[in-house]
Design a protein around this motif. Structure first.
Motif: not given
Ligand SMILES: Cc1cc2nc3c(=O)[nH]c(=O)nc-3n(C[C@H](O)[C@H](O)[C@H](O)COP(=O)(O)O)c2cc1C
Length: 205
Positions: A191-199, A202-205
């Motif tokens: 549910f959390a994206f770093g860019g285009d939806w669903g692609e 997001v990068e996490l630590g």
């Protein structure tokens, strides 16, 4: 001794009040919500953010044993009636849907969002004082709107049961099974994206 459930959330850095929050069905039928604590819960809702500070929420509050509690309880679904009667308070959560003589609504489309935030604040505050809140949508909304003469520019949205955690052994079998089920969530990457939806999660630590 107060009943507790081990947090299902295993992220130790998450603030403890969120780690411990959950929505029980087993409430202690002997617990009474005092007016000071009720004040704190509503104060938490009161200070929630809202679009343009419109504060488009209202709550109808029943305490177990009073007429308001019983009048709302009558309209709950069968499933919710099986547990909500032992809560110490039942609140009807209402949001504005248009301006009216009592209150302006300057923004269109955000009132349900704002009510949800107020309800979330109330739930977290309940947990912070050793209580639990369980929000629910299973009730007759139209009948509840009519029951409490809620004007048409306000929309009855959800119920919130608040009380002290009770013993799951006292629930009926079906409700107890739900109560003891492990709580689950979607992975953040869903549910959390770093860019285009669903692609790209997001990068996490
Ligand atoms: C808008 C809304 C409607 C809900 N309706 C019901 C309901 O009718 N009956 C019920 O037992 N729980 C209801 N719940 C509780 C959810 O099932 C619960 O929050 C969800 O399963 C996550 O569990 P947790 O709150 O313990 O983390 C509702 C919650 C929300 C926010």
């Amino acid at each position: 001794m107060a009943l507790v459930r081990e947090p299902d959330v295993l992220e130790p850095e998450l603030t403890s009040v969120l780690q411990g929050r959950w929505s029980p069905r087993a409430f202690d039928a002997t617990h009474e919500l005092d007016r000071r604590t009720l004040h704190l819960l509503l104060e938490a809702a009161r200070w929630a953010p809202s679009a343009g500070n419109s504060q488009p929420w209202s709550f109808i509050v029943g305490l177990r044993g009073d007429a308001t509690f019983d009048r709302f309880f009558e309209h709950l679904s069968r499933g919710n009636k099986s547990w909500a009667g032992n809560a110490s308070a039942l609140l009807v959560a209402v949001h504005q849907n248009a301006s009216g003589p009592d209150h302006e609504l300057p923004f269109d489309g955000y009132a349900a969002y704002d009510l949800g935030q107020a309800a979330a604040h109330l739930s977290v505050q309940a947990h912070a004082v050793g209580l639990h809140a369980h929000q629910f949508a299973g009730f007759d909304h139209e009948a509840t709107q009519a029951e409490f003469s809620v004007p048409a520019h306000w929309t009855v949205k959800t119920g919130i049961a608040v009380g002290l955690l009770g013993d799951p052994a006292l629930l009926d079998e079906r409700t107890r099974e739900k109560e003891l089920r492990p709580r689950t969530r979607r992975a953040i990457g869903e549910f959390a994206f770093g860019g285009d939806w669903g692609e790209q999660p997001v990068e996490l630590g």
